[in-house]
Design an enzyme around this catalytic site. Structure first.
Site, PDB file in Angstrom:
ATOM      1  N   GLY A   1       0.769  -1.254   0.079  1.00 62.01           N
ATOM      2  CA  GLY A   1      -0.068   0.013   0.032  1.00 62.01           C
ATOM      3  C   GLY A   1       0.918   1.237  -0.157  1.00 62.01           C
ATOM      4  O   GLY A   1       2.174   1.109  -0.229  1.00 62.01           O
ATOM      5  N   GLY A  59       2.465   4.741   1.977  1.00 61.89           N
ATOM      6  CA  GLY A  59       2.740   5.572   3.159  1.00 61.89           C
ATOM      7  C   GLY A  59       4.077   5.188   3.671  1.00 61.89           C
ATOM      8  O   GLY A  59       4.657   3.997   3.178  1.00 61.89           O
ATOM      9  N   ILE A  69       4.525   2.869   6.423  1.00 61.10           N
ATOM     10  CA  ILE A  69       4.605   1.585   6.988  1.00 61.10           C
ATOM     11  C   ILE A  69       5.272   0.726   5.741  1.00 61.10           C
ATOM     12  O   ILE A  69       6.119  -0.150   5.822  1.00 61.10           O
ATOM     13  CB  ILE A  69       3.545   0.897   7.554  1.00 61.10           C
ATOM     14  CG1 ILE A  69       3.421   1.897   9.019  1.00 61.10           C
ATOM     15  CG2 ILE A  69       3.510  -0.393   7.774  1.00 61.10           C
ATOM     16  CD1 ILE A  69       2.068   1.356   9.794  1.00 61.10           C
ATOM     17  N   GLU A  89      -1.098  -2.946  -6.923  1.00 60.38           N
ATOM     18  CA  GLU A  89      -1.817  -1.861  -7.414  1.00 60.38           C
ATOM     19  C   GLU A  89      -1.006  -0.884  -7.971  1.00 60.38           C
ATOM     20  O   GLU A  89      -1.160  -0.156  -8.945  1.00 60.38           O
ATOM     21  CB  GLU A  89      -2.941  -1.655  -6.506  1.00 60.38           C
ATOM     22  CG  GLU A  89      -2.489  -0.778  -5.605  1.00 60.38           C
ATOM     23  CD  GLU A  89      -3.826  -0.832  -4.441  1.00 60.38           C
ATOM     24  OE1 GLU A  89      -4.730  -1.736  -4.458  1.00 60.38           O
ATOM     25  OE2 GLU A  89      -3.945   0.350  -3.873  1.00 60.38           O
ATOM     26  N   GLY A 137      -7.353  -0.817  -2.806  1.00 60.17           N
ATOM     27  CA  GLY A 137      -7.235  -2.071  -3.376  1.00 60.17           C
ATOM     28  C   GLY A 137      -6.990  -3.172  -2.285  1.00 60.17           C
ATOM     29  O   GLY A 137      -6.716  -4.334  -2.326  1.00 60.17           O
TER      30      GLY A 137
HETATM   31  N1  COA Z   1      -8.205   7.873  15.668  1.00 55.10           N
HETATM   32  C1  COA Z   1      -8.240   9.192  15.592  1.00 55.10           C
HETATM   33  N2  COA Z   1      -7.049   9.566  14.509  1.00 55.10           N
HETATM   34  C2  COA Z   1      -6.412   8.605  13.930  1.00 55.10           C
HETATM   35  C3  COA Z   1      -6.488   7.339  14.120  1.00 55.10           C
HETATM   36  C4  COA Z   1      -7.575   6.736  15.115  1.00 55.10           C
HETATM   37  N3  COA Z   1      -7.789   5.569  15.444  1.00 55.10           N
HETATM   38  N4  COA Z   1      -5.767   6.560  13.348  1.00 55.10           N
HETATM   39  C5  COA Z   1      -5.365   7.352  12.628  1.00 55.10           C
HETATM   40  N5  COA Z   1      -5.672   8.524  13.002  1.00 55.10           N
HETATM   41  C6  COA Z   1      -5.078   9.889  12.207  1.00 55.10           C
HETATM   42  C7  COA Z   1      -3.544  10.041  12.609  1.00 55.10           C
HETATM   43  O1  COA Z   1      -3.112  10.488  13.756  1.00 55.10           O
HETATM   44  C8  COA Z   1      -3.160  10.745  11.168  1.00 55.10           C
HETATM   45  O2  COA Z   1      -3.534  12.143  11.444  1.00 55.10           O
HETATM   46  P1  COA Z   1      -2.717  13.420  11.023  1.00 55.10           P
HETATM   47  O3  COA Z   1      -3.065  13.226   9.228  1.00 55.10           O
HETATM   48  O4  COA Z   1      -3.270  14.652  11.527  1.00 55.10           O
HETATM   49  O5  COA Z   1      -1.392  13.219  11.296  1.00 55.10           O
HETATM   50  C9  COA Z   1      -4.103  10.345  10.234  1.00 55.10           C
HETATM   51  O6  COA Z   1      -5.331   9.793  10.933  1.00 55.10           O
HETATM   52  C10 COA Z   1      -3.525   9.149   9.193  1.00 55.10           C
HETATM   53  O7  COA Z   1      -3.143   8.215  10.002  1.00 55.10           O
HETATM   54  P2  COA Z   1      -1.615   7.493   9.633  1.00 55.10           P
HETATM   55  O8  COA Z   1      -1.272   6.258  10.529  1.00 55.10           O
HETATM   56  O9  COA Z   1      -0.695   8.540   9.625  1.00 55.10           O
HETATM   57  O10 COA Z   1      -2.011   6.995   8.142  1.00 55.10           O
HETATM   58  P3  COA Z   1      -1.298   6.586   6.949  1.00 55.10           P
HETATM   59  O11 COA Z   1      -0.438   7.585   6.006  1.00 55.10           O
HETATM   60  O12 COA Z   1      -0.168   5.492   7.499  1.00 55.10           O
HETATM   61  O13 COA Z   1      -2.557   5.661   6.224  1.00 55.10           O
HETATM   62  C11 COA Z   1      -4.444   4.694   5.942  1.00 55.10           C
HETATM   63  C12 COA Z   1      -3.009   4.605   6.888  1.00 55.10           C
HETATM   64  C13 COA Z   1      -5.140   3.338   6.627  1.00 55.10           C
HETATM   65  C14 COA Z   1      -5.316   5.583   6.170  1.00 55.10           C
HETATM   66  C15 COA Z   1      -4.070   4.249   4.596  1.00 55.10           C
HETATM   67  O14 COA Z   1      -3.273   3.249   4.710  1.00 55.10           O
HETATM   68  C16 COA Z   1      -5.226   4.061   3.898  1.00 55.10           C
HETATM   69  O15 COA Z   1      -5.697   5.180   3.537  1.00 55.10           O
HETATM   70  N6  COA Z   1      -5.683   2.918   3.408  1.00 55.10           N
HETATM   71  C17 COA Z   1      -6.799   2.842   2.566  1.00 55.10           C
HETATM   72  C18 COA Z   1      -7.159   1.186   2.247  1.00 55.10           C
HETATM   73  C19 COA Z   1      -6.045   0.650   1.642  1.00 55.10           C
HETATM   74  O16 COA Z   1      -4.949   0.279   2.551  1.00 55.10           O
HETATM   75  N7  COA Z   1      -5.976   0.691   0.417  1.00 55.10           N
HETATM   76  C20 COA Z   1      -4.747   0.005  -0.264  1.00 55.10           C
HETATM   77  C21 COA Z   1      -3.769   0.932  -0.732  1.00 55.10           C
HETATM   78  S1  COA Z   1      -4.559   2.296  -1.638  1.00 55.10           S
END
Ligand code: COA
Length: 431
Positions: A215, A217, A219, A238, A336
């Site tokens: 994905g 980001g 991680i 993807e 995805g």
């Molecule tokens: N409660 C409140 N806020 C939360 C939270 C929770 N449980 N979990 C995360 N957040 C906030 C974080 O603090 C962060 O805030 P900020 O932007 O103000 O710093 C924001 O949400 C994003 O969290 P973060 O862990 O930094 O996100 P990331 O960039 O690592 O992305 C997903 C994680 C899940 C959002 C991202 O992987 C995603 O959009 N996935 C969609 C589904 C997927 O995996 N599709 C396949 C790839 S497209």
């Protein structure tokens, strides 16, 4: 002179002229992510005073999305198939809509006329000797949109990398706007100790010869840091970004153990810096293919040792994954994730991995929760989930009872929240 060369000359017009083909009430699809054609989108936005009720469909919008800014409501309504940074406020403010859908199914929304496409705005490379242009960094749904649109407007950009896999002939393009300009880039995320700890745990699940989906980001990029000692990895994802180029150059990714598309990096779109775009340019080992192929769980599942790596907002103690909403606020979309979770589960020795930090908001909120936040959607269901990974370890949930899941997930939660999670799980009757 080949026939197509004369046809080509007749199709060249300015962006302003080309965008006159958009009419009020039309649905306009924009090429995905870094494949967005900036010159064409700017020319569309410039027509705002003359247009009403134009729907703009996009998945990850990487440009400034001026069409979704306050004051544009009368002219444009954005329909987001995934919410990104530049469209999030518009969706939240009800100036734009969000449509839930699996990434693999978006091409069929267009070709089956569930969302009939009036106009597509896309980027292509200049044609090859036979008159075929490359889709560059976005084949995903852009190809299906181009094949079903009334009008196909292509920005022909010499800076777009020529990728193989998916091509469009000049005959299928209605208008060409010749405009070279830099592609939108995605800078590599900063990776701290937390991401490294999660990445190391995820990497421990990945065997030599595995095929990976990653994905977006910090991680997924952190995982790549810990794969340098692996051998013969493959990519069927993807999308991929700069981190994969580093592993390819180190000889770790060879794609030689893939059961299908052997020897090829397979993706449906690319997001990264010029380093990535140079790597894929004219690279016969990189194939950009439509997302209804790349993300089809039956295709994904044909790879042995398929590893899907995605992240989440929170996971509840039954294993339900919310990867897209913060409470009732739509933060992103499914993308995805479920396509690959299901594909990996069909794969011989496959693993789907949801990797996330154990807490959010500077440690104040646990991301392992007894119940998902009120208003949040389930992205990956408890029936589909397999591995959940945090910086504290790995929970293998497949084939586990609810009681076993509760203990496995509390085992990888932050120590500050374990007591409360046990109390909540007891009160809810999970254990
Ligand atoms: N409660 C409140 N806020 C939360 C939270 C929770 N449980 N979990 C995360 N957040 C906030 C974080 O603090 C962060 O805030 P900020 O932007 O103000 O710093 C924001 O949400 C994003 O969290 P973060 O862990 O930094 O996100 P990331 O960039 O690592 O992305 C997903 C994680 C899940 C959002 C991202 O992987 C995603 O959009 N996935 C969609 C589904 C997927 O995996 N599709 C396949 C790839 S497209």
């Amino acid at each position: 002179m080949n026939n197509w060369r004369r046809v080509y000359q007749n199709k060249i017009i300015s962006a302003e002229q080309a965008l006159k083909n958009v009419k009020s009430g039309d649905r306009v699809v924009i090429g995905h992510a870094c494949g967005e054609p900036p010159t064409l989108v700017n020319a569309l936005v410039a027509r705002a005073p003359e247009l009403t009720n134009v729907e703009i469909v996009h998945m990850v919008a990487m440009g400034p999305a001026k069409y979704a800014q306050p004051g544009m409501e009368k002219s444009f309504r954005h329909n987001a198939l995934f919410v990104g940074g530049s469209t999030r406020k518009a969706v939240e403010g009800k100036r734009a809509d969000f449509t839930p859908c699996f990434f693999s199914e978006i091409p069929r929304l267009f070709t089956n006329k569930i969302l009939p496409v009036s106009v597509v705005l896309m980027q292509v490379t200049p044609p090859d000797e036979q008159g075929f242009c490359s889709y560059g960094v976005s084949a995903d749904y852009t190809k299906a949109a181009a094949e079903s649109a009334r009008v196909v407007i292509a920005q022909m950009n010499n800076q777009l990398p020529r990728t193989s896999g998916t091509k469009i002939h000049l005959d299928a393009i209605t208008y060409i706007v010749e405009q070279d300009e830099p592609l939108i880039e995605l800078q590599p995320p900063s990776i701290g100790d937390l991401e490294k700890a999660i990445g190391e745990n995820v990497a421990s699940l990945i065997p030599d010869g595995a095929t990976l989906q990653l994905g977006i980001g910090a991680i997924p990029d952190a995982v790549l840091l810990f794969l340098k000692e692996k051998r013969n990895l493959g990519i069927h994802s993807e999308m991929f970004s700069d981190g994969v180029v580093v592993l390819a150059e180190a000889g770790v990714v060879t794609n030689q153990r893939k059961n299908i598309n052997k020897g090829k990096f397979v993706a449906s779109f690319l997001m990264g810096t010029r380093k990535l775009y140079d790597f894929v340019n004219n690279n016969p080992n990189v194939e950009l293919l439509p997302v209804d192929y790349v993300n089809d769980p039956y295709i994904i599942g044909q790879h042995d040792h398929m590893m899907s790596i995605n992240s989440a907002i929170q996971v509840d103690l039954m294993g339900e994954v919310n990867a897209e909403m913060i409470g009732s606020r739509q933060f992103s979309g499914v993308g995805g994730q479920v396509d690959f979770v299901r594909g990996a589960s069909r794969s011989m020795n496959g693993k789907s991995i949801i990797a996330l930090p154990s807490t959010a908001a500077g440690g104040k909120i646990s991301r392992i929760v007894c119940e998902l936040d009120r208003g949040a959607a389930v992205t990956t269901s408890r029936n589909d989930v397999h591995y959940v990974v945090t910086e504290f370890g790995i929970a293998d949930l497949r084939g586990k009872s609810i009681r076993e899941r509760v203990y496995a997930l509390i085992g990888i939660s932050h120590p500050d929240f374990k007591g409360k999670l046990i109390a909540d799980a007891t009160e809810k009757g999970l254990i």
